[in-house]
Design a protein around this motif. Structure first.
Motif, mmCIF file in Angstrom:
data_model
loop_
_atom_site.group_PDB
_atom_site.id
_atom_site.type_symbol
_atom_site.label_atom_id
_atom_site.label_comp_id
_atom_site.label_asym_id
_atom_site.label_seq_id
_atom_site.Cartn_x
_atom_site.Cartn_y
_atom_site.Cartn_z
ATOM 1 N N LEU A 1 0.831 -1.197 0.000
ATOM 2 C CA LEU A 1 0.000 0.000 0.000
ATOM 3 C C LEU A 1 0.875 1.261 0.000
ATOM 4 N N ALA A 2 1.972 1.225 0.758
ATOM 5 C CA ALA A 2 2.880 2.378 0.800
ATOM 6 C C ALA A 2 3.479 2.647 -0.575
ATOM 7 N N ILE A 3 3.840 1.559 -1.270
ATOM 8 C CA ILE A 3 4.401 1.721 -2.619
ATOM 9 C C ILE A 3 3.351 2.287 -3.556
ATOM 10 N N GLU A 4 2.122 1.755 -3.434
ATOM 11 C CA GLU A 4 1.026 2.244 -4.283
ATOM 12 C C GLU A 4 0.779 3.734 -4.075
ATOM 13 N N LYS A 5 0.893 4.205 -2.818
ATOM 14 C CA LYS A 5 0.616 5.606 -2.491
ATOM 15 C C LYS A 5 1.862 6.504 -2.629
ATOM 16 N N GLY A 6 3.013 5.871 -2.889
ATOM 17 C CA GLY A 6 4.247 6.663 -3.019
ATOM 18 C C GLY A 6 4.739 7.212 -1.698
ATOM 19 N N ILE A 7 4.598 6.416 -0.618
ATOM 20 C CA ILE A 7 4.947 6.862 0.743
ATOM 21 C C ILE A 7 6.158 6.063 1.228
ATOM 22 N N THR A 8 7.101 6.769 1.794
ATOM 23 C CA THR A 8 8.313 6.129 2.330
ATOM 24 C C THR A 8 8.007 5.510 3.686
ATOM 25 N N VAL A 9 8.532 4.295 3.908
ATOM 26 C CA VAL A 9 8.372 3.603 5.188
ATOM 27 C C VAL A 9 9.746 3.358 5.798
ATOM 28 N N ILE A 10 9.855 3.680 7.092
ATOM 29 C CA ILE A 10 11.111 3.513 7.823
ATOM 30 C C ILE A 10 10.838 2.697 9.084
ATOM 31 N N ARG A 11 11.745 1.777 9.409
ATOM 32 C CA ARG A 11 11.635 1.039 10.674
ATOM 33 C C ARG A 11 12.775 1.470 11.575
ATOM 34 N N VAL A 12 12.457 1.740 12.864
ATOM 35 C CA VAL A 12 13.466 2.227 13.811
ATOM 36 C C VAL A 12 13.466 1.361 15.060
ATOM 37 N N PRO A 13 14.605 1.293 15.776
ATOM 38 C CA PRO A 13 14.689 0.421 16.958
ATOM 39 C C PRO A 13 14.051 1.016 18.217
ATOM 40 N N TYR A 14 13.797 2.321 18.238
ATOM 41 C CA TYR A 14 13.279 2.973 19.442
ATOM 42 C C TYR A 14 11.775 2.764 19.582
ATOM 43 N N ASP A 15 11.299 2.844 20.842
ATOM 44 C CA ASP A 15 9.854 2.823 21.037
ATOM 45 C C ASP A 15 9.262 4.148 20.563
ATOM 46 N N THR A 16 7.971 4.217 20.499
ATOM 47 C CA THR A 16 7.304 5.376 19.914
ATOM 48 C C THR A 16 7.619 6.657 20.675
ATOM 49 N N PHE A 17 7.640 6.571 21.998
ATOM 50 C CA PHE A 17 7.901 7.764 22.801
ATOM 51 C C PHE A 17 9.317 8.298 22.543
ATOM 52 N N ALA A 18 10.330 7.404 22.586
ATOM 53 C CA ALA A 18 11.722 7.818 22.371
ATOM 54 C C ALA A 18 11.927 8.338 20.952
ATOM 55 N N ALA A 19 11.302 7.663 19.983
ATOM 56 C CA ALA A 19 11.450 8.096 18.591
ATOM 57 C C ALA A 19 10.849 9.476 18.378
ATOM 58 N N ALA A 20 9.732 9.746 19.055
ATOM 59 C CA ALA A 20 9.086 11.055 18.923
ATOM 60 C C ALA A 20 9.979 12.166 19.464
ATOM 61 N N ARG A 21 10.696 11.865 20.530
ATOM 62 C CA ARG A 21 11.610 12.859 21.092
ATOM 63 C C ARG A 21 12.824 13.056 20.177
ATOM 64 N N LEU A 22 13.346 11.965 19.655
ATOM 65 C CA LEU A 22 14.573 12.057 18.867
ATOM 66 C C LEU A 22 14.355 12.654 17.487
ATOM 67 N N ILE A 23 13.168 12.507 16.953
ATOM 68 C CA ILE A 23 12.962 12.967 15.575
ATOM 69 C C ILE A 23 13.214 14.453 15.435
ATOM 70 N N ASN A 24 12.964 15.192 16.505
ATOM 71 C CA ASN A 24 13.223 16.625 16.449
ATOM 72 C C ASN A 24 14.715 16.938 16.441
ATOM 73 N N MET A 25 15.535 15.959 16.825
ATOM 74 C CA MET A 25 16.987 16.148 16.781
ATOM 75 C C MET A 25 17.562 15.790 15.410
ATOM 76 N N SER A 26 16.678 15.496 14.458
ATOM 77 C CA SER A 26 17.129 15.270 13.083
ATOM 78 C C SER A 26 17.245 16.575 12.307
ATOM 79 N N ILE A 27 16.810 17.650 12.927
ATOM 80 C CA ILE A 27 16.900 18.965 12.286
ATOM 81 C C ILE A 27 18.359 19.257 11.958
ATOM 82 N N PRO A 28 18.683 19.776 10.781
ATOM 83 C CA PRO A 28 20.081 20.040 10.411
ATOM 84 C C PRO A 28 20.714 21.107 11.287
#
Length: 545
Positions: free
Chosen positions: A221-248
């Motif tokens: 479905l992701a391919i059909e919609k043209g959406i990128t899918v990523i798998r990460v080792p962190y739980d949802t809470f930790a990933a939500a905090r870290l994603i903001n540290m991806s800012i350049p």
């Protein structure tokens, strides 16, 4: 590698000064020391002939030995980052390297700004509340890097900016979808129905947390919609905090930052460094390329340049900044001058006609083999300084050493010496001012300052055609230098005598103390060949008495 030492002769270097530096540097290198020959002035025609004849390069030009920013800056383990680097990666680098400041550069290593640990900490506190990337967009590439993610499928340019809202799948599917818009980023666990629902909303990216399995129907479905899918080792809470540290890091860096150039004197910038707001400052070249960092810590126990002086030992004749350098050796054949050291040093001072004689003796004493090239330049220096053994400064030691060197080089001394002086004739090669300053030294006797230049020629008659012009320029040089007296010794090599030119104020001084014949311009001194032995001692006694 040992710290580099400079072996250098006097200002307005003559052949002995240059060749002794080359010879002694070579000896020290063969003894395992990191020594480099240097000069603090341009080569005269005679020295150029010698180096060309023996195919040796000129020593490097050193205008001063002041301590500069380049001498103290940190450059061996210099760290820098690109502006696209995620904040998290920069923070980890600061921690790993135990540093507080890191420069940000472009792909050509040109400085864009700096980032400090406090900048990142401040930004982290701000980003805890960020729910949208519209104000501070990042890229999928940075998100993958920051979250240690695995790219499951790639449906877009990973380097392009992502500007949607960030959602975590903490509510029921129906309610969550009411808030999600196209282009948003959603973090979910392994709730398949929720994953499918958010993909139908045409989000930008689905991030599956906890390294959980992603079903094939979700991938399709992701391919059909043209959406990128990523798998990460962190739980949802930790990933939500870290994603903001991806800012350049470009969104955090300070662009208005003080920087220094490598050629700036430490003495001129140390107060600014000590009183700075940042712990470290970048050092760049004039094209803004990063070279290093400098901080107040670098000003503690500053290592000054280590210098070996050859063919002189007076401050007035030495390279500029010698008072700030660490003097480690002196090899010379002149009177002892006014230089002082804090610790004992090696001084080799002998009453011979050339410093090159002493250098050659050291080779023989240490049993170090002389190459033809080094033997040749040392022989040339001896013949130059002793005027092919005609100078009263010449000793039996000079002749003995010169004969040994001539055997190595396989030349006839008198014939080679005449060729040397002919090649070194400066009358038709230099302007009057250059003639005066070509081999020029200054001396101080009590409070009286004098300058004495010397040129050696094969034909005094040729010089007399230009003597009036040279005397006029001497008056200009005297005024500019602030000396009380100015002299020029014009030595006739073949006829073994010299014409002494001087300013009008020195007329009585010369007539009272020298034995010779008054000429239309100057005073002819038969038998006088040496400035060091026959002119300076006379002037010294007269001026001190």
């Amino acid at each position: 590698m040992f710290k580099e030492k400079l072996v250098i002769g006097h200002q307005n270097p003559d052949t002995d000064s240059i060749c002794s530096a080359i010879g002694y540097a070579e000896l020290k290198q063969k003894q395992g020391e990191n020594v480099v020959a240097a000069r603090c002035g341009k080569l005269n025609p005679e020295t150029e002939f010698v180096l060309d004849y023996f195919d040796l390069p000129a020593p490097k030009l050193v205008t001063d030995v002041y301590t500069r920013v380049s001498d103290i800056m940190e450059k061996s383990n210099l760290k820098s980052v690109l502006p696209s680097t995620p904040i998290k990666e920069v923070g980890e680098l600061l921690e790993q390297e135990a540093i507080k400041v890191i420069p940000v550069v472009d792909k050509d290593n040109k400085l864009l700004g700096i980032v400090t640990a406090s900048d990142i900490a401040h930004r982290y506190l701000q980003e805890l509340a960020v729910e949208s990337l519209r104000e501070v967009p990042t890229s999928l590439e940075n998100i993958i890097q920051t979250l240690d993610g695995e790219l499951i499928n790639n449906q877009q340019d990973l380097s392009s900016e992502v500007t949607g809202n960030i959602f975590t799948g903490a509510m029921d599917t129906e309610t969550m979808c009411e808030y999600i818009n196209p282009g948003d980023i959603v973090l979910l666990g392994n709730r398949i129905k929720a994953q499918e629902a958010v993909l139908e909303r045409e989000i930008s990216c689905l991030i599956v947390t906890g390294n959980l399995e992603i079903k094939s129907e979700v991938k399709d479905l992701a391919i059909e919609k043209g959406i990128t899918v990523i798998r990460v080792p962190y739980d949802t809470f930790a990933a939500a905090r870290l994603i903001n540290m991806s800012i350049p890091i470009s969104k955090v860096l300070s662009t208005e930052v003080e920087k220094f150039y490598p050629d700036e004197l430490v003495e001129d910038v140390k107060e600014e460094i000590i009183n700075s707001a940042h712990r470290s400052y970048p050092v760049t070249d004039r094209q803004n390329r990063l070279l290093g960092l400098v901080s107040a810590r670098n000003l503690i126990d500053v290592e000054t340049k280590e210098v070996i002086l050859v063919d002189h030992n007076e401050k007035s004749q030495a390279v500029d900044g010698i008072e700030e350098a660490t003097l480690v050796e002196v090899i010379d054949h002149h009177r002892l001058g006014d230089l002082e050291t804090l610790e004992p040093i090696l001084v080799r001072n002998e009453p011979v006609g050339s410093t090159a004689t002493i250098i050659a003796k050291l080779y023989f004493e240490y049993g170090v083999e002389l190459s033809v090239e080094i033997a040749g330049v040392l022989l040339s220096a001896i013949l130059s300084d002793t005027v092919i053994f005609r100078s009263p400064t010449c000793t039996g030691v000079d002749k003995m050493i010169a004969e040994k060197l001539a055997e190595i080089v396989e030349v006839e001394i008198e014939k080679f010496g005449r060729r040397l002086f002919k090649a070194g004739s400066v009358l038709n090669k230099l302007e009057p001012r250059e003639l005066i300053l070509n081999d020029y030294k200054e001396y101080k006797f009590d409070e009286i300052k004098i300058g004495v230049g010397q040129i050696e020629i094969m034909d005094l008659a040729e010089f007399k055609e230009m003597q009036h012009n040279i005397l006029n320029v001497m008056n200009e040089v005297k005024k500019e230098s602030g000396n009380d007296y100015l002299f020029l010794l014009v030595t006739d090599v073949l006829n073994e005598g010299s014409l002494l030119l001087y300013n009008q104020t020195a007329t009585s001084l010369v007539k009272r103390n020298f034995v010779g014949e008054e000429e239309e311009v100057g005073f002819y001194l038969p038998g006088v060949m040496s400035r060091k032995k026959q002119v300076i001692p006379v002037l010294s006694k007269a001026l001190i008495d």
